[in-house]
Every structure is written in C-alpha cells, then in structure tokens.
Design a protein around this motif. Structure first.
Motif, PDB file in Angstrom:
ATOM      1  N   ILE A 832       0.854  -1.206   0.000  1.00 52.19           N
ATOM      2  CA  ILE A 832       0.000   0.000   0.000  1.00 52.19           C
ATOM      3  C   ILE A 832       0.883   1.247   0.000  1.00 52.19           C
ATOM      4  CG2 ILE A 832      -1.677   1.323   1.360  1.00 52.19           C
ATOM      5  CD1 ILE A 832      -2.760  -1.413   2.377  1.00 52.19           C
ATOM      6  N   THR A 833       1.918   1.239   0.854  1.00 55.98           N
ATOM      7  CA  THR A 833       2.831   2.384   0.943  1.00 55.98           C
ATOM      8  C   THR A 833       3.517   2.636  -0.393  1.00 55.98           C
ATOM      9  OG1 THR A 833       3.257   1.685   3.210  1.00 55.98           O
ATOM     10  CG2 THR A 833       4.700   3.359   2.337  1.00 55.98           C
ATOM     11  N   LEU A 834       3.922   1.554  -1.046  1.00 56.83           N
ATOM     12  CA  LEU A 834       4.593   1.674  -2.351  1.00 56.83           C
ATOM     13  C   LEU A 834       3.651   2.288  -3.391  1.00 56.83           C
ATOM     14  CD1 LEU A 834       7.253   0.977  -3.815  1.00 56.83           C
ATOM     15  CD2 LEU A 834       6.211  -1.163  -4.506  1.00 56.83           C
ATOM     16  N   GLN A 835       2.372   1.872  -3.355  1.00 58.86           N
ATOM     17  CA  GLN A 835       1.391   2.433  -4.287  1.00 58.86           C
ATOM     18  C   GLN A 835       1.208   3.937  -4.046  1.00 58.86           C
ATOM     19  OE1 GLN A 835      -1.835  -0.427  -3.389  1.00 58.86           O
ATOM     20  NE2 GLN A 835      -1.958  -0.839  -5.570  1.00 58.86           N
ATOM     21  N   ILE A 836       1.165   4.337  -2.771  1.00 55.00           N
ATOM     22  CA  ILE A 836       1.007   5.761  -2.433  1.00 55.00           C
ATOM     23  C   ILE A 836       2.210   6.553  -2.955  1.00 55.00           C
ATOM     24  CG2 ILE A 836       0.986   7.410  -0.486  1.00 55.00           C
ATOM     25  CD1 ILE A 836      -0.712   5.268   1.036  1.00 55.00           C
ATOM     26  N   THR A 837       3.421   5.990  -2.759  1.00 53.18           N
ATOM     27  CA  THR A 837       4.640   6.657  -3.232  1.00 53.18           C
ATOM     28  C   THR A 837       4.633   6.770  -4.752  1.00 53.18           C
ATOM     29  OG1 THR A 837       5.774   5.605  -1.378  1.00 53.18           O
ATOM     30  CG2 THR A 837       7.157   6.632  -3.027  1.00 53.18           C
ATOM     31  N   THR A 838       4.161   5.729  -5.430  1.00 55.21           N
ATOM     32  CA  THR A 838       4.102   5.744  -6.901  1.00 55.21           C
ATOM     33  C   THR A 838       3.223   6.892  -7.388  1.00 55.21           C
ATOM     34  OG1 THR A 838       4.323   3.334  -6.896  1.00 55.21           O
ATOM     35  CG2 THR A 838       3.546   4.336  -8.938  1.00 55.21           C
ATOM     36  N   VAL A 839       2.039   7.016  -6.763  1.00 54.26           N
ATOM     37  CA  VAL A 839       1.109   8.080  -7.158  1.00 54.26           C
ATOM     38  C   VAL A 839       1.737   9.451  -6.899  1.00 54.26           C
ATOM     39  CG1 VAL A 839      -1.086   9.159  -6.563  1.00 54.26           C
ATOM     40  CG2 VAL A 839      -0.969   6.710  -6.841  1.00 54.26           C
ATOM     41  N   GLU A 840       2.378   9.583  -5.751  1.00 50.81           N
ATOM     42  CA  GLU A 840       3.012  10.861  -5.401  1.00 50.81           C
ATOM     43  C   GLU A 840       4.080  11.227  -6.434  1.00 50.81           C
ATOM     44  OE1 GLU A 840       5.103  12.900  -1.477  1.00 50.81           O
ATOM     45  OE2 GLU A 840       4.996  10.720  -1.638  1.00 50.81           O
ATOM     46  N   ALA A 841       4.860  10.232  -6.851  1.00 49.98           N
ATOM     47  CA  ALA A 841       5.913  10.476  -7.843  1.00 49.98           C
ATOM     48  C   ALA A 841       5.311  10.901  -9.183  1.00 49.98           C
ATOM     49  CB  ALA A 841       6.766   9.228  -8.012  1.00 49.98           C
ATOM     50  N   ILE A 842       4.187  10.275  -9.577  1.00 55.51           N
ATOM     51  CA  ILE A 842       3.545  10.630 -10.858  1.00 55.51           C
ATOM     52  C   ILE A 842       3.065  12.082 -10.817  1.00 55.51           C
ATOM     53  CG2 ILE A 842       1.579  10.168 -12.391  1.00 55.51           C
ATOM     54  CD1 ILE A 842       1.763   7.207 -11.516  1.00 55.51           C
ATOM     55  N   ILE A 843       2.432  12.464  -9.695  1.00 55.82           N
ATOM     56  CA  ILE A 843       1.930  13.847  -9.565  1.00 55.82           C
ATOM     57  C   ILE A 843       3.107  14.824  -9.566  1.00 55.82           C
ATOM     58  CG2 ILE A 843       0.717  15.450  -8.034  1.00 55.82           C
ATOM     59  CD1 ILE A 843      -1.043  13.041  -7.173  1.00 55.82           C
ATOM     60  N   ALA A 844       4.199  14.450  -8.876  1.00 54.65           N
ATOM     61  CA  ALA A 844       5.390  15.316  -8.852  1.00 54.65           C
ATOM     62  C   ALA A 844       5.966  15.467 -10.259  1.00 54.65           C
ATOM     63  CB  ALA A 844       6.441  14.728  -7.913  1.00 54.65           C
ATOM     64  N   ARG A 845       5.935  14.382 -11.043  1.00 51.24           N
ATOM     65  CA  ARG A 845       6.436  14.455 -12.428  1.00 51.24           C
ATOM     66  C   ARG A 845       5.563  15.405 -13.254  1.00 51.24           C
ATOM     67  NH1 ARG A 845       6.531   8.432 -12.315  1.00 51.24           N
ATOM     68  NH2 ARG A 845       8.502   7.949 -11.297  1.00 51.24           N
ATOM     69  N   ALA A 846       4.261  15.303 -13.055  1.00 53.93           N
ATOM     70  CA  ALA A 846       3.337  16.178 -13.795  1.00 53.93           C
ATOM     71  C   ALA A 846       3.653  17.640 -13.482  1.00 53.93           C
ATOM     72  CB  ALA A 846       1.896  15.854 -13.411  1.00 53.93           C
ATOM     73  N   ARG A 847       3.888  17.934 -12.202  1.00 58.62           N
ATOM     74  CA  ARG A 847       4.180  19.320 -11.806  1.00 58.62           C
ATOM     75  C   ARG A 847       5.525  19.778 -12.354  1.00 58.62           C
ATOM     76  NH1 ARG A 847       1.499  19.026  -5.759  1.00 58.62           N
ATOM     77  NH2 ARG A 847      -0.610  19.123  -6.564  1.00 58.62           N
ATOM     78  N   SER A 848       6.487  18.863 -12.352  1.00 53.90           N
ATOM     79  CA  SER A 848       7.809  19.197 -12.882  1.00 53.90           C
ATOM     80  C   SER A 848       7.707  19.558 -14.364  1.00 53.90           C
ATOM     81  CB  SER A 848       8.742  17.997 -12.683  1.00 53.90           C
ATOM     82  OG  SER A 848       9.961  18.203 -13.334  1.00 53.90           O
ATOM     83  N   LEU A 849       6.977  18.741 -15.115  1.00 57.30           N
ATOM     84  CA  LEU A 849       6.852  18.990 -16.558  1.00 57.30           C
ATOM     85  C   LEU A 849       6.072  20.274 -16.830  1.00 57.30           C
ATOM     86  CD1 LEU A 849       6.180  15.361 -17.813  1.00 57.30           C
ATOM     87  CD2 LEU A 849       8.184  16.740 -18.312  1.00 57.30           C
ATOM     88  N   LYS A 850       5.024  20.516 -16.031  1.00 57.99           N
ATOM     89  CA  LYS A 850       4.242  21.745 -16.234  1.00 57.99           C
ATOM     90  C   LYS A 850       5.105  22.978 -15.979  1.00 57.99           C
ATOM     91  CE  LYS A 850      -0.450  20.084 -15.481  1.00 57.99           C
ATOM     92  NZ  LYS A 850      -1.651  20.114 -14.631  1.00 57.99           N
ATOM     93  N   ALA A 851       5.979  22.875 -14.965  1.00 53.92           N
ATOM     94  CA  ALA A 851       6.863  24.006 -14.666  1.00 53.92           C
ATOM     95  C   ALA A 851       7.854  24.216 -15.810  1.00 53.92           C
ATOM     96  CB  ALA A 851       7.612  23.743 -13.361  1.00 53.92           C
ATOM     97  N   LYS A 852       8.384  23.104 -16.348  1.00 60.34           N
ATOM     98  CA  LYS A 852       9.399  23.203 -17.396  1.00 60.34           C
ATOM     99  C   LYS A 852       8.797  23.714 -18.712  1.00 60.34           C
ATOM    100  CE  LYS A 852      12.370  19.569 -15.525  1.00 60.34           C
ATOM    101  NZ  LYS A 852      11.913  19.735 -14.170  1.00 60.34           N
ATOM    102  N   PHE A 853       7.572  23.295 -19.007  1.00 57.73           N
ATOM    103  CA  PHE A 853       6.947  23.728 -20.254  1.00 57.73           C
ATOM    104  C   PHE A 853       6.130  25.008 -20.085  1.00 57.73           C
ATOM    105  CE2 PHE A 853       7.978  19.380 -21.403  1.00 57.73           C
ATOM    106  CZ  PHE A 853       8.385  19.532 -22.724  1.00 57.73           C
TER     107      PHE A 853
END
Length: 981
Positions: A832-853
C-alpha cells in the motif's frame, strides 16, 4: 506355455536409428515445437497499420529443448492480430514471399518506442528465438554458432515454416542474434555486427550506404534507389534554468506558526528532488531517398530544427525521495519495534527511593492529583505542563520533545485548552462531525480508521510528524505519555474530550478511537451524576422532557428527589448513593420467597393493599392515552437506564464468555440471564412507575408487536377490543416471564448501574497507558493511510491525471481488504505504501513537466490546453509526437530549453545577447550550437533488388544501424532467390 509368454510381457524400448546423432535429435525437437505451435506453411496477415507495434498486444509462448546436455529455451513472439479474409488470396499465396520479408519494407512502424529489439531492428511482427536457457550460458565458439544456424535452416526446410527463426549467440548482454527465414524459392539471412568502437567512416550516411551496397552486391546498373529513414536522438540533462519547485520543509519555522507545508494536521507532499532526470528529443526524417540529402564527414543537411517529425520521451529519476511516501514508511517502521514506553523514555530514572512504580497508571494518577488551586482558574494546558515539569524532574532536563513543539501539538489536539474561560465542563466543544464529501465520508468506514476531523485522526498525523521530524520513536513515546496524562486529567475533572462524536463507540472505527469514545461516555455519565449531586432537592422537577438525551438516570433521576417518604427506612436515595459500585443490587434469583409474597403475588392477583400503598416513582411522562389493563390508571413511561456502551474488544470478550457456556440447559439459562440484565432493569423501572401493573402492560409499551388485539363481540352484543400476549410470550418459563416475576419495583436511580463508568474509565485509561509505541502505530496506521489517500486525492484533483485516478481506486480497494482485519501482514502494508509513493511520484512528475513547459504562462487558451495535453501524454505514453515538430508551440519551447542548456554549458553569455536570441537572424547564426551532438543516430536503409543474379526475383533488403557513444550495431536482413541464382 507360461515360460513362452513371459518374454512377451516384458517392456522393451524401440530405438529409432534414423535419428542417430544428438544433432539430428536436436533438429527433430525444433521441428516438433514448430509443429506444436502450428507455425507450418505460409502465414499471411493484413498490412501493418501505423503505430501497431506500440499500441497492439504482443504475446509470447515458450518451450525447452536440449542439445545433448545443453538446454535451450524456444520462444515465439507475435503480435496479436485478426486473421485475414482468405477469399481471393489462394492464387497469390502460392508465389507470395513470406509475410516477414514483406514487413522488412514496411515504413509504418520505424523506430517503435517500446518493442523487442528484433522488432526495432527488423520490423517483424512474428519470430521465434532459440537462446541458452540458463542466464549464464552462452554460445561463444564460431563452430557452435554455425551448427545452430545449420540446424534451424534444416528445420525450416523440413517443416515449411515461414516464420523467421533466430539463435542468440555470444553473451546475453550483447543481444547478438543470427537467423533465417525461408519461403518458396526465397531465403532471408539475418546478420549482425556489434562493436565497441565506431569506425570513423561509418559515423555518417554516406559510409553506411557504401556498406549496404557492397553487402547487397547488386549486379544491376544503375542501382535501384535506396530508401532511407533517419532518427537522431538528443538528450537534455541540464535543467538549470528551472530549479525544482519543491522546497524541503522548514523545521525551525514550525513553532512560529508559519510551517510552510509542514503544518500539524497536514501531511507534506511532493518529491525532494526533480523526478524528471532527462528529456529525450527524437528528430526523424521518415522518407528520404539517396541523393536528396548530403551527410558525410565534412557536411550534413540533417538539421534537427528542420526535421519533419519530432517526438519526445522523458526519463524518470530512479526512486525519487517522496515526502508523503517517506512519512508513511517511517511510521510503518514503528510497528516492528518491540520496546515499551518505559524502556524508550528510561523509566528506571522515574523510580523514587524506597518506592517502586510498577504500573504507569499509578505514576500518572499521582502526577495528576487535584491541585489546591480553585478549579475555575485551571486550564487543561496548565495542568498538562505542570505534569510535564514533574516528569522532567525525574528524567533530567533532556526531553525528547521541545517544549514549544509540545505546546503547539497539544493546542492543536485540544483546541478547548486555548480559552482562558473557566473549564467547568460547560465549554462548548464541537462534538458533531461535519459531513465531508460523499466519496470521503465512507473512507474511514472502509479503512476502519477514524473520521478525518476526529481527535484520533489528528493524533495519528501528529505522531507521524513527530516520528519523522521531532525525536523519532522517543518523541512518539513522549507525546503518547502526555496524551494519556491529558485523558486522565479530563476524566478526573469532568472535561469532555473534543473531536469525538457523541454516543456509544462507533464500531466502524479503529479500536483506539472506540476507547476514546468510551472514555467520553464515562465522562458524560460522571459529569451528569456530579451535577445531580450539586442540585438541591428543591431545584429538581417532577418531570423531564421526553426527548432528553438518552434515558440515563443522570438528569432524569433528579425529577423524583422530592419523593422522600419511602418504606423500609429508605429516605429517597439521592445521586450520592450512586457514585460507587457498592449499591444494593437485587439478584435475579435472590430473595425469591420474599418476592412471592410481595411483587409477584400482587402482579398476579391484581394488586392487593401492599401495592396500592406504593407510590409511583421514576416516571418520565405519560404514554399517550394508554391505561393499565386492570385498574385503568394512565400508563407511564419510566425513567430507564441506558444499556452499557461497548467497544469491539469487549463485545468479543462477551461473545467468548457466552459461547463457553455451552448448549446445556443450565448454560442456556445462564446466557439468557446475562443477556437480559437490561430487560430486568427496565421491568423494575416500569413496575416502580406503574404500581399494580402486569406483564401485559409492560409488553404493550416495550414490545407492542407481542400484544395482539382483536375485536370481539361481548355478551351484550357490543364490539370490544380484547388483547392477549403473543404465542412466544406464552411459552412456559420464557425469559420475559421469569424476569418479570423476579423484578422488584425499583426506580432507575436506585438500581445498580448497568454501566459502571468509573470502572470502565479506569479500564480505558489503563489500556491506553499500557500501549507500546508499536501497538499505538498499529492502531493508528489505518488513520495515517486514510490521511495519505485523502492527501493524494486532493493533490490529484489539481492535476487531473487519469492514470492516477485509477491507481487511487486500486489503493482504496486494496487498503479496504487489508485494514479491515486485525494485525495485517507487513508485506501487504508495504505494498500500500509503495502504491502511495508511486502516485506521489507521478503527480510530482506532472508538476515538474508543467513548470518546465510553462503551461501557466501561456497567453492563449488553445496553446495552454495543447501544452497540458502534451504534458499529460508524456506521463502516460512511452513517446509523444510533437505537433508541428520544431515549428509548433511545444517544439519552440523544447528548442529553447536546448538552446539555454547549450549556452549555459558553453559560456555564460551577457544578458544582451540572450535577449537577441529571439530574432531569426541570430538563431540562424547559432544554429549549429542550438543542439548538442546526437546521443544516438539510427538509420534504416531499404531496397528491393534481385540477388544473386540479374534475372533473380527482386527481393527486399534492409539494414538497420545504431550509433551511440560506446556502441555501434549493424543489423542486416539480406534476401536471395534460391530458385534462379
């Protein structure tokens, strides 16, 4: 005869001498596998659609064969496709070249972003690979390689299989394959070259064309044109112009109130480092013909900005550190600790001379003894801090939790302690739970945690925060000790615990939440009783409002304090007599003889003088227009005791006791008596409120369905209602009849309490004090996971990522199954913890890309929507096409990113020149330096030429080349005519 028949019955082996050698047996096994998989004969499919290699479904099946004692695995890889219509194709299929040879020329699927290496190199939709079964094994010698190639050539010829067959040679990491494909009168050889160092003459197109032409050896002049597809890949690693927006939490600012993402009650979120490490830009020229462009060691026409097709992929950072994931993981680690609170905090220093502190509850009760200060000047926070100072005296000045941090947490958990108004128990504490969003409302029920605004939930978040930032396990133990002190203080001073829904324990919540609710119930009862003591008899009223909260004797028993003239010398017991558990209790089966001469007889015979002299006690209010059946007096609803609230562990304990009584008659009787304690109490209250009543009267109020009324005609011809007890009430010696005969007319206020709040509160306080940090973490883990899921949902709603929505649903479903059972497995909790971390990483990636673009900086709505779609696709897909290539909006941004990175890498140019870079003239001048040298160069050369003779059938030829910094590979597929050569 017997002797003759013996040899015939023996089992004997037939040796097939036609396959004498190991080599022939190996070939036979290969043929057998091809037959089993039905790969015999021509295989014609539909033409390949564009992008099918990525979007389609690939499947594989495997088998094992051996050559002597060397084991090989045979694997069939194939793209799942609908079978084509066979009508009208029979004539063509006889002379048609195999499907895989046709696929060599197909340009729809060049450079697929995700596929098997052989698919990328040769564009095949179906092939079979024979490789050493053990990972460490390898076919290294040239003679063994040739033997394997001969074997597959013979197997293909014998079976008529038209699917390409490859053998893997050399070490597996080199991915070296040699293979063959056979058709009617045609054959394709798949060959490969793999080098570490690249020969300089083959780093450009003209050198590779020379290799291709020499390999084909085409006898025709002029040579048919060669079709070329080129892809250059550029890697962007330097994001200097975009710092990672996630700042690490400022721990020092926590006490000052401004916490910057680390406020108590709010979980942190995001990655501590940029979760996107690289951006790969692939510039593709899909359809070029030899002679159109120049690319040699001196000059090249291949300008990435002018490439007709751009596609981008991002490389994710490996396991980026995510705050929320770390929080939950660290909290999960506490569950595995074995130490008790005493061991963690060094209880040995607590021991005083000549005195042993065996139980924490003793120490805490000593620390929280009522002070001589008047109650109205005391505040909860003052009391807790005084207790803390006493603890520190023993422990020395070093305390795991900073005093300011502890104050902040306690005021967050107990907001009622902020007010300096007198805490006499009348402070308005909001115990109502506001209804959150419908989706989240049932989440605590599914997870068996606690409502998201409850004290338990807040405590879980605070412990999580402390474990991560303020003292780890020691800090957790310290806060828990302070919490238990606070609970005892509130119990002893009648202060309700804030943040808990009123009423009995909610069995849908975690056990710790139930225990705190139980303690609140005890405080409510004690508070009502103590208020009853203060109220003088003259202030009490004779009747109470029927809708009064619960029918506890607390306030309602005061109604009848003025009825002081009672028999047996009892001068109207006030609430003083009900504060301890030593009251008189009329046992069900005791004094039965006296009862027979008193209550029972009067009940049966219609109420003699003894009952008539009894005054009614403990009346709540009249029950409509109902009257007693025998004397016509109005029927009064009595003041009754509320049944005892119970937590799930007490319910389990009770059910175990009841189950152990067995199925014997005596056991069943005892079980019925235990279960009817509440019924007996209500009967006694009813008898006291309604002198001269009968069981039928009680049933009419308590269980109306068990009193059946029918219209009958009497002797005078009048229609009258005649009532009687139901069939189940007439069963001889049933529980109700027994209890009624046993019950004495005793009002609720003089009965023994069904719920001994003093004893139950002490049990709860003892239970809390004895919890180890590991037990505490186990109790609160569902709340932490619940909070993490809510946080993830909240953050996802800002980004709107479809794949994240799907994973969140999976997390909720998974957690609901795991957390509903006591002591879930660590492995499942880690998942469960790993799944939560995975989702958090995906959202962080989305924010990173939005900032870069820079999606927020777009002036036009269309451009903004297009960029957001582009960023969303980058997260979901392996590779995304850039609309408009280098001339589109996203393309211009990517180009600018590379230009900035190149300039930063070369020299920090003055600001004036950076401003000029926007104009076209400047861009043309610096075009060469806009992009770094390509990290990868891929070329596909194709031609259809006759081999080996000018009159041979024209067949497809293909060569794939990939060139990276330390790797050079050529993969060629060269077809030849085996009929006319």
């Amino acid at each position: 005869m017997a002797a003759d028949s013996e040899p015939e019955s023996e089992v004997f082996e037939i040796t097939d001498f036609t396959t004498a050698s190991e080599w022939e047996r190996f070939i036979s096994k290969v043929e057998e596998v091809l037959n089993d998989w039905k790969l015999i004969g021509p295989s014609l499919g539909k033409p390949l659609e564009k992008g099918i290699f990525t979007s389609g479904t690939w499947e594989e099946r495997s088998d094992e064969i051996s050559f002597a004692d060397f084991r090989f695995s045979v694997t069939h890889h194939y793209l799942v496709q609908e079978s084509p219509d066979k009508e009208g194709k029979d004539e063509e299929s006889e002379d048609a070249i195999p499907q895989s040879m046709q696929d060599l020329l197909c340009m729809n699927n060049d450079f697929p972003p995700r596929a098997h290496c052989l698919v990328r190199w040769y564009g095949l939709r179906e092939f079979v690979v024979i490789a050493p079964a053990a990972h460490s094994d390898a076919v290294l010698s040239e003679s063994k390689c040739n033997l394997l190639l001969s074997s597959i050539s013979i197997a293909l010829g014998n079976t008529g299989c038209q699917v390409p067959l490859f053998v893997q040679i050399h070490h597996k990491w080199r991915r070296m394959y040699m293979g063959e494909c056979q058709g009617p009168g045609v054959r394709t050889d798949f060959e490969m070259v793999h080098l570490r160092k690249v020969p300089s003459q083959y780093t450009h197109l003209s050198g590779l064309l020379d290799i291709f032409k020499s390999k084909i050896g085409c006898p025709l002049t002029p040579l048919p044109p060669v079709s070329i597809a080129i892809r250059f890949t550029y890697v962007l690693q330097d994001w200097q112009q975009y710092f990672w927006p996630q700042q690490p939490p400022d721990i020092d600012a926590l006490v000052g109130g401004e916490v910057g993402g680390l406020e108590f009650g709010k979980l942190p979120f995001g990655a501590c480092e940029d979760p996107i490490s690289e951006l790969h830009l692939a510039t593709t020229w899909p359809h070029l013909t030899e002679g159109i462009i120049v690319d040699n060691d001196v000059y090249s026409d291949l300008d990435p900005v002018q490439a007709p097709h751009w596609s981008v992929r991002v490389r994710k950072a490996d396991n980026p550190q995510c705050l929320l994931g770390d929080f939950v993981t660290e909290f999960l680690k506490i569950c595995r600790r074995k130490e008790s609170t005493d061991e963690i905090l060094g209880r040995s220093t607590f021991e005083e001379e000549g005195r042993e502190v065996a139980d924490i509850t003793h120490a805490l009760s000593k620390l929280t003894e009522p002070a001589p200060v008047p109650i109205h000047k005391l505040s909860v926070s003052n009391m807790v801090h005084t207790a803390k100072k006493k603890i520190r005296k023993h422990r020395g000045e070093e305390s795991p939790l900073n005093n300011d941090v502890l104050n902040t947490i306690l005021l967050f958990l107990f907001p009622d302690a902020v007010s300096e108004k007198p805490l006499d128990g009348t402070t308005s504490i909001d115990n109502s739970i506001p209804a959150p969003e419908a989706g989240d409302y049932t989440l605590y029920n599914q997870f068996k945690s606690a409502p998201s605004d409850s004290l338990t939930y807040k405590l879980a978040l605070c412990l999580c925060m402390i474990n991560f930032y303020h003292g780890g396990l020691k800090g957790v133990a310290h806060l828990w000790q302070e919490f238990v002190l606070e609970m005892r203080f509130r119990w002893e001073n009648n202060f309700l615990i804030p943040g808990l829904a009123s009423g009995p324990p909610d069995l849908r919540c975690c056990l710790l939440h139930q225990k705190l609710q139980m303690l609140n119930c005890c405080i409510e009862r004690k508070k009502a009783r103590d208020e009853g003591k203060k109220t003088s008899p003259s202030d009490s009223t004779t009747s109470a409002y029927p809708g009064d909260a619960g029918k506890t004797g607390g306030q309602l028993g005061l109604d009848h304090l003025r009825d002081t003239e009672k028999e047996k010398g009892e001068v109207g017991k006030s609430w003083d007599s009900w504060s301890d558990s030593e009251e008189e209790f009329f046992e069900c089966l005791s004094d039965t003889e006296d009862l027979k001469g008193n209550g029972q007889e009067s009940g049966k015979k219609g109420g003699p003088k003894e009952m008539a002299n009894l005054k009614p006690e403990g009346r709540l209010h009249q029950h409509g227009k109902l009257t007693l059946l025998h004397n016509g007096e109005p029927l009064y609803i009595p003041v009754t005791q509320e049944p005892a609230p119970m937590t799930e562990d007490l319910l389990e304990e009770q059910s175990e006791v009841l189950a152990k009584l067995g199925t014997s008659a005596e056991g069943a009787h005892l079980r019925a008596r235990m279960q009817s304690a509440c019924l007996l109490s209500d009967m006694e209250s009813f008898k006291a409120a309604n002198p001269g009543c009968f069981l039928e009267d009680f049933v009419r109020w308590y269980s109306p369905r068990d009193y059946i009324e029918e219209e009958v005609t009497d002797e005078k011809g009048n229609v009258v209602l005649k009532g009687e007890l139901s069939a189940r009430m007439k069963i001889p010696s049933n529980m109700w009849v027994e209890a009624w005969e046993t019950a004495k007319p005793v009002p609720a206020r003089r009965q023994r309490r069904l719920f001994d709040d003093t004893r139950e509160a002490e049990k709860v306080l003892h239970y809390l004090a004895m919890q180890k940090p590991a037990d505490l973490a186990r109790h609160l883990l569902p709340c932490v996971i619940h909070a993490a899921v809510l946080k993830v949902k909240e953050e996802e709603s800002l980004e709107n990522i479809p794949s994240v929505k799907k994973i969140i649903k999976q997390i909720i479903a998974h957690s609901s199954k795991v957390l509903h059972f006591p002591n879930p497995e660590d492995k499942k909790l880690e998942e469960i913890t790993l799944q939560i971390t995975t989702v958090e990483a995906i959202i962080a990636r989305a924010r990173s890309l939005k900032a870069k673009f820079g999606t927020e900086k777009c002036e036009h709505e269309e451009e903004k929507e297009g960029l957001e779609r582009f960023v969303s696709c980058l997260l979901e897909q392996p590779e995304v096409s850039v609309t408009g290539a280098g001339r589109g909006h996203a393309g211009r941004i990517i180009h600018k990113l590379f230009v900035n990175a190149q300039r930063a890498a070369a020299v920090a140019l003055p600001e004036e020149e950076l401003k000029k870079s926007g104009c076209p003239e400047e861009r043309r001048q610096t075009l060469v330096s806009d992009f770094p040298p390509p990290a990868g160069r891929e070329l596909i050369l194709r031609a259809t030429v006759p081999r080996p003779a000018p009159y041979s059938k024209a067949l497809p030829q293909r060569m794939y080349s990939v060139l990276t910094k330390e790797d050079f590979r050529l993969a060629g597929a060269f077809s030849s005519d085996t009929s006319f050569f």
